[in-house]
Design an enzyme around this catalytic site. Structure first.
Site, PDB file in Angstrom:
ATOM      1  N   HIS A  70       0.848  -1.190   0.000  1.00 59.36           N
ATOM      2  CA  HIS A  70       0.000   0.000   0.000  1.00 59.36           C
ATOM      3  C   HIS A  70       0.884   1.241   0.000  1.00 59.36           C
ATOM      4  O   HIS A  70       1.793   1.364   0.822  1.00 59.36           O
ATOM      5  CB  HIS A  70      -0.930  -0.001   1.218  1.00 59.36           C
ATOM      6  CG  HIS A  70      -2.046  -0.988   1.088  1.00 59.36           C
ATOM      7  ND1 HIS A  70      -1.820  -2.326   0.951  1.00 59.36           N
ATOM      8  CD2 HIS A  70      -3.388  -0.826   1.056  1.00 59.36           C
ATOM      9  CE1 HIS A  70      -2.985  -2.959   0.855  1.00 59.36           C
ATOM     10  NE2 HIS A  70      -3.948  -2.070   0.908  1.00 59.36           N
ATOM     11  N   LYS A 115     -14.120   5.077   5.882  1.00 64.24           N
ATOM     12  CA  LYS A 115     -14.508   6.030   4.838  1.00 64.24           C
ATOM     13  C   LYS A 115     -16.019   6.003   4.641  1.00 64.24           C
ATOM     14  O   LYS A 115     -16.649   7.030   4.377  1.00 64.24           O
ATOM     15  CB  LYS A 115     -13.784   5.676   3.528  1.00 64.24           C
ATOM     16  CG  LYS A 115     -14.062   6.626   2.371  1.00 64.24           C
ATOM     17  CD  LYS A 115     -12.993   6.497   1.298  1.00 64.24           C
ATOM     18  CE  LYS A 115     -13.010   5.148   0.639  1.00 64.24           C
ATOM     19  NZ  LYS A 115     -14.126   4.999  -0.329  1.00 64.24           N
TER      20      LYS A 115
END
EC number: 4.1.1.31
Length: 900
Positions: A140, A568
């Site tokens: 990532h 999120k």
């Protein structure tokens, strides 16, 4: 530099280190930068409003001076990081040498607690035998620093501890010159990447951590584990409870550049690193064990190995251990050569070891002979460490998981069905899909035909599974053990993956029962998916076919939980509570069906992506959810911070093991009040969703953060968003959190919390008392508030308002920022109320000190970033403005010690 902050006597050495590095940096600036830049940096070190100072000075600077000032601020952040890391190690060593009580999070303290809790040796051994802890390194893209820059930092970190050992001015001057030399190299090196990283670059970066750190840290940690446990429980043995895993080269979710070729490349690089390590250690053993048969007895099986040795020097005739080691090395290097690795062996090559276990067996023969014949100390030194290393690293070094989106798996299944003349898979409902998949899974015959032309997507997906099968055959069964289904929402998603494994020879049906060589791992990541995790898994557990499959995998089912997308999706409070609830439900479900559970926590580095201290996070898990089995992702800047140094790596891995054992053996923890937490979650979710679904929010976010510039930073090989960005859900969680950290709002980690507390406590002192009680006594709520406190301490609403000024629609921005500012006020007030304190970080002096030292340079970088973003928005093709934005992004990330 605000060294008055370091007024505690314990910080005297840190103050001296910081001053020493500061002087070196100023020496460099006097030589390399203009007087105006030097003077500005000096003013920043004592400024109460460095962003305002930047705004005043910036018009006087040309492009070169602006670059130098930005780079200088970033370098100050870097050297402070180094000074603090050195100081943490210094304080730990002082604590240990003074014989103080073991620190919380250490294995020594965990073993003490087990003993105090009346855990007996049998129960401890049983727990160790059933413990599996894995830190999983991912690609990532959250490490903003280039490997070259990180290498410079490591050199400074290695040099700085010598300052205290300098006994005269000449020694100090020599050290100063060495550090000045490294800083000059750092100053003259580009801080930003000019080209996008490839998957192979990411693989190489991940592999580099092993010779730098893990090859040294893991054997040392296992030795410490053995000492700590056997001191309290003499008969306890420590199995391989800790491993390092990875995704780099096998994670295809959203990354079209990952393929069967990258998977193969990854394992070649893994094997190259680990065989070089084995060769080096065997060579050292060869030099350390010149034992003569005139002096010691030697077991027959070692004499048998010596008789087969290619080392025929006359001087070795009486040295059977050396001859045996030469034989072992020649066979191990023979295996390396069979894997296509271009490394030599001074003893030539013999028949390759068929497996790492065979290699291990021969090493254990040496150890047994040494112990049997009075050489225990030699047996328990380097040889014992090598035996442990081979048992942990094997021939593959670290296992890689495969990962792909459920929708991509479904596309392959649909095409296989189509060409096989079966039903239209995409038109089936969920129940029909399950029936069709189970029917095909019951057949021996494959659906795939080599005589049919398939789409590129189908060929690539099947190719990586086929490559995984070959890799398992060549490098060992443990090389690839997991296949993860991201965005898993239905039972059919698990069965679809099972079918692809069958088509690739990784799953077979024998005597009517399935047998898989790979674990099928669902990843539940959105709020809705987390709420649906139990129904999905219950459907699977009710299937006789799946029950038989689990039996072939040791009756263990791994579940991955996604922290990033759920945050999120619903905000920090709701995400945290949904994850907690999902775990509680899964614990009960797995008990009901008598299946062992292993949870895989997909945590990021930031609080907005599930980050925070690992020890507290693991202890805050619901009772029964750990049970000795845990996997945790580590990525980007977290890998660098935790594992790039052997000492840091050992301590951070020790903390993971200690927390896992404590949570498993001493699970006496209070569950939070579910009704109260649900109410807090519901109200927080409402306010969070009101913000991110506001019609003007997406434009505000795009215009008042460096999100679009982050996408051009060349941080990693995969795209920043899954498609053209028109909705928040189209954006990956990393750049989402990264952007909010850059503009100093840190919004994903606190928004909605203040309104929720205010709403619930209004007119209800009982609720306030209950929440305060949880803040003092409940591990789940304590961890949530602790993480939030750390983030809010880094939040700067005044600086954030400067970013709001970047909006192209000031009136709309005023509304959105007004909502954010008010919620920040409420959340900060609520947090202080529940913690019953008047200031943030009152009980975290280390972080408070760290932030206070960085603030002048950090705020200056934010001021520079706003100015450069403003210029870039007016002049989109201005290369200098873009470079400056990139440089400030790097600097702010360094100052915060976090990205995404």
């Amino acid at each position: 530099m605000q060294l008055h902050i370091l007024n505690n006597p314990k910080d005297a050495a840190l103050a001296a280190d910081a001053e020493f590095l500061k002087q070196s940096l100023f020496n460099l600036l006097h030589e390399e930068a203009s007087p105006l830049v030097v003077e500005t940096v000096k003013l920043l070190s004592t400024s109460d409003d460095s962003a305002a100072l930047i705004e005043k000075v910036l018009p006087q600077l040309d492009e070169r001076q602006t670059y130098d000032l930005t780079l200088a601020c970033g370098l100050f952040a870097q050297i402070l990081n180094i000074a603090e890391d050195v100081h943490h190690e210094r304080r730990r060593q002082i604590h240990e040498d003074a014989g103080h009580n073991a620190a919380e999070g250490s294995l020594t303290e965990t073993v003490r607690r087990l003993k105090a809790g009346k855990a007996d040796g049998k129960s401890v051994q049983r727990q160790l035998d059933n413990t599996s802890v894995t830190a999983v390194l991912t690609a990532h893209p959250t490490e903003v620093q280039r490997q070259t820059v990180l290498n410079f930092n490591r050199r400074i970190r290695a040099l700085l501890p010598q300052r205290e050992r300098c006994t005269n001015a000449d020694a100090l001057a020599r050290l100063r010159r060495e550090i000045d030399t490294v800083l000059l190299g750092l100053w003259q090196t580009s801080e930003t990447r000019r080209h996008k990283l490839s998957v192979n670059d990411e693989i190489n970066n991940g592999v580099s951590i092993f010779p730098m750190s893990f090859f040294e840290a893991l054997p040392k940690l296992y030795r410490k584990m053995e000492h700590d446990f056997q001191t309290a429980y003499p008969d306890v043995r420590v199995p391989n409870i800790l491993k390092i895993g990875g995704w780099i080269g096998g994670d295809r979710d959203g990354n079209p550049f990952v393929s069967g070729e990258t998977l193969r490349f990854a394992f070649r690089r893994h094997a190259d690193a680990v065989f070089r390590f084995y060769r080096s250690e065997l060579d050292k053993l060869y030099r350390e064990l010149p034992l003569s048969i005139r002096r010691v007895k030697v077991n027959d099986d070692v004499m048998a190995l010596a008789a087969l040795s290619p080392d025929e020097e006359i001087a070795r005739t009486e040295e059977p251990y050396r001859r045996a080691i030469a034989y072992i090395m020649a066979r191990a290097m023979g295996k390396a050569r069979s894997l296509g690795l271009g490394m030599g062996c001074k003893f030539g090559f013999l028949e390759p070891y068929a497996s790492a276990q065979k290699f291990l067996d021969d090493l254990k023969k040496l150890q047994r002979s040494l112990i049997d014949n009075g050489s225990r100390l030699l047996a328990e030194g380097r040889l014992a460490d090598l035996i442990r290393s081979v048992s942990v690293f094997g021939f593959h070094m670290m296992p890689l998981d495969l990962r792909q989106h459920a929708g991509k798996h479904a596309d392959v299944v649909a095409e296989l069905f189509q060409h096989a003349g079966l039903e239209d898979y995409n038109s089936l409902n969920e129940e029909q899909k399950q029936a069709a998949l189970l029917r095909e899974l019951g057949h021996q015959r494959p659906l795939y035909s080599p005589f049919i032309t398939y789409s590129d997507h189908t060929r690539r997906e099947l190719a990586i599974f086929n490559e995984a099968r070959k890799i398992k055959d060549e490098f060992g069964e443990d090389a690839v053990t997991q296949s993860i289904i991201s965005n898993c929402e239905q039972p059919g998603d698990l069965l679809a993956l099972a079918l692809l494994l069958k088509e690739s020879g990784l799953l077979a049906v024998e005597n009517g029962k399935p047998h898989s060589r790979i674990n099928i791992v669902p990843l539940f990541e959105t709020i809705e998916a987390l709420e649906n995790a139990c129904p999905v898994m219950e459907t699977m557990f009710r299937l006789d076919w799946y029950d038989a499959l689990l039996e072939s995998r040791g009756n263990i089912q791994e579940i991955m939980l996604g922290y990033s997308d759920s945050n999120k999706d619903g905000g920090y409070v709701t995400s945290s509570w949904c994850l907690h609830q999902a775990e509680l439900g899964l614990v009960e479900l797995f008990k009901k069906y008598d299946v062992r559970m292993r949870l895989f926590h997909g945590r990021g580095g930031s609080v907005g992506r599930g980050g925070g201290p690992s020890y507290q996070a693991i202890l805050a898990q619901p009772a029964g959810s750990v049970a000795g089995q845990i996997r945790i992702t580590e990525q980007g800047e977290v890998i660098t911070a935790k594992y790039a140094d052997p000492g840091n790596a050992q301590r951070n891995l020790e903390t993971l093991v200690a927390a896992t054992l404590e949570a498993s053996i001493l699970p006496d923890k209070k569950d939070p009040d579910a009704k109260l937490m649900q109410a807090l979650s519901d109200v927080s979710f409402k306010y969070y969703r009101e913000l991110i679904t506001h019609p003007d929010f997406i434009d505000y976010f795009l215009q008042t953060s460096p999100i679009q510039e982050i996408a051009t930073l060349n941080l990693g090989s995969r795209p920043a968003s899954r498609k053209t960005l028109a909705r928040i859900q189209d954006l990956r969680a990393i750049p989402w959190v990264f952007s909010w950290m850059q503009n100093r709002l840190m919004l994903p980690a606190w928004y909605g919390f203040g309104s929720a507390v205010e709403t619930l406590c209004e007119g209800s002192p009982e609720t306030l008392a209950a929440l305060r009680g949880h803040a003092q006594n409940n591990p789940f709520f304590q961890a949530m508030l602790s993480n939030m406190e750390q983030v809010m301490a880094k939040t700067d609403i005044t600086l954030a308002e400067n970013y709001a000024g970047l909006s192209e629609s000031p009136e709309k921005a005023k509304v959105i920022f007004g909502m954010i500012k008010e919620e920040y006020r409420r959340s900060r007030k609520a947090l202080l109320d529940l913690l019953q304190t008047e200031e943030l970080l009152r009980d975290n002096r280390s972080l408070a000190r760290s932030l206070a030292l960085r603030i002048p340079y950090l705020n200056a970088l934010n001021g520079l970033q706003v100015a450069m973003l403003k210029r870039l928005r007016k002049e989109p093709d201005n290369p200098h403005a873009l470079l400056m934005v990139h440089l400030t992004i790097n600097g702010v990330a360094q100052g915060l010690r976090n990205t995404g």
